[in-house]
Design a protein around this motif. Sequence first.
Motif: not given
Length: 133
Positions: A64-84
């Motif tokens: 990872v060149d830019e640490p800000s490009q790594v998804l945070q736990k909340e973002q991953l949970e948001s993806i996982a919980s999206s029914s869409e």
Amino acid sequence: MGPPARLCQVCNEAQSKYKCPNCFTPYCSLVCFKNHKETPCAKPEPTEEKPIVPESPVERPLNVDEPSQVLQKEQLESIASSSEIRDALQDESLQKLILGIDSSSNPEIELDKAMEVEAFRTFTDKILASISP
């Protein structure tokens, strides 16, 4: 129009109204059910297709060149919980595109190819929308 009428597989005369809870053989009456139960039956083997699995996964280090490009736990949970997003992932062609990217020795090229497909672009837009503030 409903499904076609099934013939009782025990007497072969009447329309079946029921199915054996074990082997799913159609039968029409209690008499036929009792006749059917005189011989042992078993559940049929499931005929599900196996999920698509790459033959040999490509191992690559996580750089990872830019640490800000790594998804945070909340973002991953948001993806996982999206029914869409989950609904979109039911599309077999989308699954194959993602698998092709993931198992490629050159994922950047595969990602560029996938971005030319409307369904993949829509999918990535849904992901970005779910992780954006």
